[in-house]
Design an enzyme around this catalytic site. Sequence first.
Site, PDB file in Angstrom:
ATOM      1  CG  ASP A 279       0.387  -2.734   6.281  1.00  0.00           C
ATOM      2  OD1 ASP A 279      -0.549  -2.792   7.106  1.00  0.00           O
ATOM      3  OD2 ASP A 279       0.317  -2.070   5.231  1.00  0.00           O
TER       4      ASP A 279
ATOM      5  CG  HIS B 199      -1.941   0.958   1.369  1.00  0.00           C
ATOM      6  ND1 HIS B 199      -1.727   2.265   1.745  1.00  0.00           N
ATOM      7  CD2 HIS B 199      -3.270   0.845   1.164  1.00  0.00           C
ATOM      8  CE1 HIS B 199      -2.876   2.910   1.768  1.00  0.00           C
ATOM      9  NE2 HIS B 199      -3.828   2.084   1.414  1.00  0.00           N
TER      10      HIS B 199
HETATM   11  N1  PMP Z   1      -1.838  -0.922   4.472  1.00  0.00           N
HETATM   12  C1  PMP Z   1      -2.772  -1.689   3.917  1.00  0.00           C
HETATM   13  C2  PMP Z   1      -2.427  -3.083   3.475  1.00  0.00           C
HETATM   14  C3  PMP Z   1      -4.067  -1.207   3.772  1.00  0.00           C
HETATM   15  O1  PMP Z   1      -5.003  -1.965   3.211  1.00  0.00           O
HETATM   16  C4  PMP Z   1      -4.377   0.106   4.216  1.00  0.00           C
HETATM   17  C5  PMP Z   1      -5.753   0.686   4.057  1.00  0.00           C
HETATM   18  N2  PMP Z   1      -6.376   0.420   2.830  1.00  0.00           N
HETATM   19  C6  PMP Z   1      -3.355   0.858   4.803  1.00  0.00           C
HETATM   20  C7  PMP Z   1      -2.101   0.315   4.918  1.00  0.00           C
HETATM   21  C8  PMP Z   1      -3.605   2.248   5.322  1.00  0.00           C
HETATM   22  O2  PMP Z   1      -4.512   2.216   6.374  1.00  0.00           O
HETATM   23  P1  PMP Z   1      -5.118   3.548   6.991  1.00  0.00           P
HETATM   24  O3  PMP Z   1      -5.650   4.337   5.836  1.00  0.00           O
HETATM   25  O4  PMP Z   1      -6.183   3.070   7.908  1.00  0.00           O
HETATM   26  O5  PMP Z   1      -4.027   4.256   7.697  1.00  0.00           O
END
Ligand code: PMP
Length: 404
Positions: free
Chosen positions: A199, A122
Amino acid sequence: MYNLEEIRQDFPILGRQVYNRPLVYLDNAATTQKPRCVVEAIAEEYYSVNANVHRGVHYLSQQATDLHEDARNRVKDFINARSAAEVVFTRGTTESLNLVAASFGEAFLKEGDEVILSVMEHHSNIVPWQLLRERKGIVIKVIPMDEVGNLCLDVYETLFSERTKLVCVAHVSNVLGTVNPVEEMARTAHKYGAFFLVDGAQSVPHFKVDVQQLNCDFLTFSGHKVYGPTGIGVLYGREELLERMPPYQGGGEMIARVTFEHTTYERLPYKFEAGTPDYVGSHALAVALDYVTRLGMDNIAAHERELTRYAMKRMREIDSMKLYGETVGKDAVVAFNVGDIHPLDLGTLLDRLGIAIRTGHHCAQPLMARCGVEGMARASFALYNTKEEVDVLVEGIKRVSRMF
Ligand code: PMP
């Protein structure tokens, strides 16, 4: 034991209609809906407990502090951390990752040191490292993946050098649903003297995650993806590492003593929690974790895996269906394109049928580039979704497909 009809009653929003059709909510990887107990916990705390934590001698402040610290213990048990000092509350996965990049980066990384990421990360687990690269001149290396969506573990081993300090990998891809073998990958990292960050944004909501079993050095996750409120998240860090890392932000709560000449910091985990924390959010997150624990993480996992298998099977019935991510044991996410229908058109037309899915790059543009597309449509499942909803999705896609 796992009574879906009863479970769905816990989520009032699932009963609503959109465009005069029953809502079919399949955007759970973006955020999950909240059970009544979580919403009520928020209201209840504001109605009858609210006071700032850690500061007051008065009754309410102490009660609010107890709820906040009980929540930390609840998180500790949920992920099986060794101590509550290893549980730092943040705003979410993104802030947790930025905290590690900034603070671990400050303490442990010098110019030329290497951080290994994967191609399916991400943006939250890419950009903080790029910001650090700009500040410090670190080197980012990337684990590639194969056609079905497995990380290439043989290549992974070749990426290590004596400059490798940290590996950061998503436990579950928010696009492909691949469950990465992080336990094995952490073993490899440790063999080469590197630390390992998981993560867990897309794993913690879906199956039991045990930081001691994974033997990871950091774990990040977001409250809002595990049926808790927005604005609260967690950074788990191994205590001896957190001890060696400098504060991320300065302010109240994180200090022991302040003079203009010199300031000393609070003990863990408060050193990393500057300012008034989201103490209502932490309590509501703990209520959410209690909720999923009552249902049973193994039951939730079994239900969602079955739903995912069913969805993959039914999606294959659709002409010109291209599925992304076909790994064994994939988790709760189905990403796809149909013929040359633009995913945005697909998502917009499905929305009119009451079906909420996600379209676009899913905050994983490097992965889109790897798959040779600009975007995808994505359906993602939660503990309350049903096979009937998958059927509605499949019929909806067929209908849109016919229109094109
Ligand atoms: N890492 C992954 C694998 C995610 O799916 C997400 C959210 N889609 C995030 C990080 C970021 O999360 P947040 O927006 O809640 O900080």
